[in-house]
Design a protein around this motif. Structure first.
Motif, mmCIF file in Angstrom:
data_model
loop_
_atom_site.group_PDB
_atom_site.id
_atom_site.type_symbol
_atom_site.label_atom_id
_atom_site.label_comp_id
_atom_site.label_asym_id
_atom_site.label_seq_id
_atom_site.Cartn_x
_atom_site.Cartn_y
_atom_site.Cartn_z
ATOM 1 N N MET A 140 0.802 -1.212 0.000
ATOM 2 C CA MET A 140 0.000 0.000 0.000
ATOM 3 C C MET A 140 0.842 1.273 0.000
ATOM 4 O O MET A 140 0.338 2.348 -0.317
ATOM 5 C CB MET A 140 -0.955 0.018 1.202
ATOM 6 N N LEU A 141 2.123 1.172 0.389
ATOM 7 C CA LEU A 141 2.988 2.351 0.378
ATOM 8 C C LEU A 141 4.438 1.918 0.234
ATOM 9 O O LEU A 141 4.791 0.768 0.489
ATOM 10 C CB LEU A 141 2.788 3.208 1.635
ATOM 11 N N ASP A 142 5.270 2.863 -0.177
ATOM 12 C CA ASP A 142 6.706 2.628 -0.336
ATOM 13 C C ASP A 142 7.470 3.478 0.676
ATOM 14 O O ASP A 142 6.951 4.460 1.211
ATOM 15 C CB ASP A 142 7.158 2.998 -1.753
ATOM 16 N N GLY A 143 8.722 3.103 0.920
ATOM 17 C CA GLY A 143 9.586 3.915 1.763
ATOM 18 C C GLY A 143 9.255 3.864 3.233
ATOM 19 O O GLY A 143 9.550 4.810 3.969
ATOM 20 N N ALA A 144 8.631 2.785 3.691
ATOM 21 C CA ALA A 144 8.307 2.641 5.107
ATOM 22 C C ALA A 144 8.598 1.204 5.529
ATOM 23 O O ALA A 144 8.711 0.300 4.700
ATOM 24 C CB ALA A 144 6.855 2.996 5.376
ATOM 25 N N PHE A 145 8.708 1.013 6.835
ATOM 26 C CA PHE A 145 9.011 -0.304 7.390
ATOM 27 C C PHE A 145 7.761 -0.834 8.096
ATOM 28 O O PHE A 145 7.271 -0.214 9.039
ATOM 29 C CB PHE A 145 10.182 -0.207 8.371
ATOM 30 N N LEU A 146 7.270 -1.968 7.619
ATOM 31 C CA LEU A 146 6.057 -2.541 8.186
ATOM 32 C C LEU A 146 6.374 -3.433 9.380
ATOM 33 O O LEU A 146 7.345 -4.188 9.373
ATOM 34 C CB LEU A 146 5.303 -3.364 7.149
ATOM 35 N N SER A 147 5.530 -3.334 10.388
ATOM 36 C CA SER A 147 5.637 -4.199 11.551
ATOM 37 C C SER A 147 5.139 -5.594 11.205
ATOM 38 O O SER A 147 4.659 -5.859 10.105
ATOM 39 C CB SER A 147 4.789 -3.630 12.693
ATOM 40 N N ARG A 148 5.237 -6.475 12.170
ATOM 41 C CA ARG A 148 4.544 -7.757 12.065
ATOM 42 C C ARG A 148 3.035 -7.483 12.074
ATOM 43 O O ARG A 148 2.600 -6.399 12.489
ATOM 44 C CB ARG A 148 4.914 -8.656 13.245
ATOM 45 N N PRO A 149 2.217 -8.425 11.633
ATOM 46 C CA PRO A 149 0.760 -8.206 11.700
ATOM 47 C C PRO A 149 0.326 -7.854 13.114
ATOM 48 O O PRO A 149 0.741 -8.484 14.085
ATOM 49 C CB PRO A 149 0.186 -9.549 11.252
ATOM 50 N N VAL A 150 -0.511 -6.828 13.211
ATOM 51 C CA VAL A 150 -0.933 -6.326 14.518
ATOM 52 C C VAL A 150 -2.364 -6.716 14.843
ATOM 53 O O VAL A 150 -2.680 -7.113 15.964
ATOM 54 C CB VAL A 150 -0.804 -4.783 14.572
ATOM 55 N N ILE A 151 -3.256 -6.624 13.842
ATOM 56 C CA ILE A 151 -4.672 -6.743 14.133
ATOM 57 C C ILE A 151 -5.412 -7.294 12.918
ATOM 58 O O ILE A 151 -4.945 -7.133 11.783
ATOM 59 C CB ILE A 151 -5.235 -5.365 14.539
ATOM 60 N N ARG A 152 -6.525 -7.962 13.161
ATOM 61 C CA ARG A 152 -7.328 -8.526 12.081
ATOM 62 C C ARG A 152 -8.683 -7.832 12.037
ATOM 63 O O ARG A 152 -9.385 -7.768 13.039
ATOM 64 C CB ARG A 152 -7.521 -10.034 12.276
ATOM 65 N N PHE A 153 -9.012 -7.281 10.867
ATOM 66 C CA PHE A 153 -10.318 -6.656 10.664
ATOM 67 C C PHE A 153 -11.206 -7.596 9.853
ATOM 68 O O PHE A 153 -10.725 -8.320 8.978
ATOM 69 C CB PHE A 153 -10.182 -5.342 9.888
#
Length: 243
Positions: free
Chosen positions: A87-100
């Motif tokens: 969904m975006l570039d140039g950022a660091f994603l965490s591990r999965p946090v939450i389920r919607f």
């Protein structure tokens, strides 16, 4: 004693002032995950627990979802919530946090058998829904001239009950939170029992995004510790829901 007290206050103030501000963009209308008027919510509590006692001082910025993405890309935010890979570039994603669990809500006579049924209906969804809910849904939305995405999701419930839209697409807990705000004296309250929920989407796993890999790593370590010691589940329980 006075001098000692002043020294303690000075040390506390020094620690507070030396903490690095961490500007986090959060959506302003997704209770129970973010409850702006109370300054709390499941996701805010997870962030607070993760950075409690750290060198970072959280500064929550309540914004429309779409704007959080732009501000993170422009360097005006240090982190944002509810991001999927790609969904975006140039950022660091965490591990999965939450389920919607996103669902389609309608009133009779509107019932759905498939996503294609949405193509001719008046539909409102949350911002970036076409990016989150998959290419099949994006294709349906693209050919529907009556499809729109809104920032303030609390308006979606009333639009549905007033008959101004045929279907709303929302996360189920967010929808029911706003639905529960209707008072018995509200003329729309009587429509609650007629609402139909359609499960046309698979659950969505969300990550948090950070501009700094070091901050992301700190959050990931804290999140793992919370899952192990039970604090993660307790935060959900505080809002009468389960992960």
């Amino acid at each position: 004693m006075i001098a000692r007290g002043l020294l303690i206050i000075a040390l506390l103030l020094s620690g507070h002032l030396s903490a690095q501000p961490l500007k986090v963009g959060v959506s302003f209308a997704i209770p129970p995950y973010v409850i702006q008027e109370q300054g709390r919510g499941i996701e805010l509590d997870l962030l607070r627990a993760a950075f409690d006692g750290s060198e970072y001082r959280l500064d929550f910025q309540y914004l429309p979802l779409e704007r959080t993405f732009r501000m993170l890309a422009d360097g005006k935010l240090d982190a944002i919530i509810n991001v999927r890979p790609g969904m975006l570039d140039g950022a660091f994603l965490s591990r999965p946090v939450i389920r919607f669990r996103n669902q389609v809500f309608t009133l009779p006579p509107f019932t759905l058998m498939s996503l294609d049924d949405l193509a001719t209906m008046r539909v409102t969804a949350f911002q970036r829904a076409t990016r989150v809910l998959g290419p099949d849904f994006a294709a349906v939305a693209a050919r529907n001239p009556h499809y729109e995405e809104v920032a303030k999701q609390q308006t979606q419930v009333r639009q549905l009950l007033l008959g101004r839209v045929d279907a709303v697409i929302m996360e189920e807990r967010v929808f029911h939170y706003f639905l529960d705000q209707l008072q018995p004296a509200d003329p729309l309250h009587g429509s609650r029992a007629q609402i139909l929920a359609h499960s046309l989407f698979a659950p969505t796993l969300y990550h948090f995004a950070f501009r700094s890999a070091a901050v992301r790593d700190h959050f990931d370590r804290a999140l793992l510790a919370m899952r192990v010691d039970g604090r993660y589940e307790q935060i959900f329980a505080d809002y009468d829901v389960s992960p």
